[in-house]
Design an enzyme around this catalytic site. Structure first.
Site, PDB file in Angstrom:
ATOM      1  N   GLU A 170     -59.676  19.630 -34.083  1.00 27.21           N
ATOM      2  CA  GLU A 170     -59.391  17.992 -33.530  1.00 27.21           C
ATOM      3  C   GLU A 170     -59.970  17.610 -32.638  1.00 27.21           C
ATOM      4  OE1 GLU A 170     -55.059  15.904 -32.847  1.00 27.21           O
ATOM      5  OE2 GLU A 170     -55.848  18.379 -31.712  1.00 27.21           O
ATOM      6  N   CYS A 213     -70.492  12.709 -30.281  1.00 30.08           N
ATOM      7  CA  CYS A 213     -70.249  13.812 -31.147  1.00 30.08           C
ATOM      8  C   CYS A 213     -70.891  14.004 -32.654  1.00 30.08           C
ATOM      9  CB  CYS A 213     -69.259  14.071 -30.483  1.00 30.08           C
ATOM     10  SG  CYS A 213     -67.418  13.503 -31.617  1.00 30.08           S
ATOM     11  N   GLU A 239     -58.524  19.969 -29.550  1.00 27.24           N
ATOM     12  CA  GLU A 239     -59.755  18.844 -28.609  1.00 27.24           C
ATOM     13  C   GLU A 239     -60.315  19.042 -27.646  1.00 27.24           C
ATOM     14  OE1 GLU A 239     -60.191  14.457 -28.817  1.00 27.24           O
ATOM     15  OE2 GLU A 239     -58.461  15.081 -29.435  1.00 27.24           O
ATOM     16  N   ASP A 273     -65.131  27.170 -23.765  1.00 23.16           N
ATOM     17  CA  ASP A 273     -64.875  26.822 -24.758  1.00 23.16           C
ATOM     18  C   ASP A 273     -63.562  27.695 -24.524  1.00 23.16           C
ATOM     19  OD1 ASP A 273     -64.656  26.326 -28.073  1.00 23.16           O
ATOM     20  OD2 ASP A 273     -66.824  26.471 -27.984  1.00 23.16           O
ATOM     21  N   ARG A 295     -61.812  28.053 -26.867  1.00 24.19           N
ATOM     22  CA  ARG A 295     -61.027  28.170 -28.409  1.00 24.19           C
ATOM     23  C   ARG A 295     -60.467  29.376 -28.578  1.00 24.19           C
ATOM     24  NH1 ARG A 295     -65.112  23.832 -31.903  1.00 24.19           N
ATOM     25  NH2 ARG A 295     -66.605  25.382 -29.839  1.00 24.19           N
ATOM     26  N   SER A 323     -70.497  26.427 -41.067  1.00 25.90           N
ATOM     27  CA  SER A 323     -70.208  25.735 -39.419  1.00 25.90           C
ATOM     28  C   SER A 323     -71.443  26.696 -39.212  1.00 25.90           C
ATOM     29  CB  SER A 323     -69.307  27.296 -39.106  1.00 25.90           C
ATOM     30  OG  SER A 323     -69.380  26.991 -37.946  1.00 25.90           O
TER      31      SER A 323
END
Length: 213
Positions: free
Chosen positions: A62, A74, A100, A134, A136, A157
């Site tokens: 997101e 971005c 996010e 990061d 995530r 990706s």
């Protein structure tokens, strides 16, 4: 065996998608029970892979600023638009993940933007705030794919970490398919940092030309 608990599909609903450039596609949005992080991630199922064809999958984090407001800092908005069309052509799924700012949240991301305006790159700005470069984790993504019956895929990706995490979670990533390069003078430093810091597969030479041109 996958090292995570099973998630189940909660609901599926047809949603016609319309983009500002006029592109349209019908999709099914799928919600889930039992995701490990408790967040409201959504699978966007687009197209129908031909028999024997590996589905194309995009894990899209997101980005309110890029996806909704069209921020040029971005490349998230253009990547989202591209991914939907490429998945429609092939058949597959876009997982819209509520992560996010690479997992640090919207307010922290905007604080990091302020530090980037002072000269830090996107990763150094996170570190200066005492946050991970990061944060995530793709366990929920693996749960969603498994609940959708997808155990093998081609991953859309430029980020090798996404493929590595999925493989470690028992998802077979047959191929990693690069996205387009959506470089502008406003985001070229951000893209260069992704190449240099986290080995994203982007053409560094082209980015260098843009940054000095």
């Amino acid at each position: 065996m996958p090292d995570f608990t099973a998630a189940t599909q909660r609901a599926r609903v047809r949603v016609p998608l319309r983009f500002q450039d006029g592109y349209r596609v019908d999709a099914e949005l799928v919600t889930f029970h039992g995701l490990t992080d408790g967040l409201e991630h959504v699978a966007v199922v687009i197209g129908d892979p031909a028999p024997g064809t590996t589905p194309l999958v995009r894990l899209h984090s997101e980005c309110l600023t890029g996806d909704v407001f069209g921020s040029a800092r971005c490349d998230c908005g253009p990547q989202l638009r591209e991914a939907v069309e490429r998945i429609e052509q092939r058949g597959g799924v876009l997982l819209y993940l509520r992560q996010e700012g690479r997992g640090i949240g919207l307010y922290n991301k905007l604080d990091a933007y302020a530090l980037q305006d002072q000269g830090l790159d996107t990763y150094a700005a996170n570190a200066a705030l005492g946050l991970p470069e990061d944060a995530r984790d793709y366990t929920a993504a693996a749960q969603m794919l498994t609940a959708l019956g997808i155990g093998e895929l081609d991953l859309l990706s430029n980020n090798p970490d996404k493929a590595e995490q999925l493989r470690a979670l028992g998802i077979e990533v047959r191929d990693r398919v690069p996205t387009g390069v959506f470089a502008t003078p406003d985001n070229v430093r951000y893209l260069r940092a992704k190449v240099l810091q986290t080995q994203h597969t982007l053409p560094l030479g082209d980015l260098a030309e843009l940054s000095t041109g």
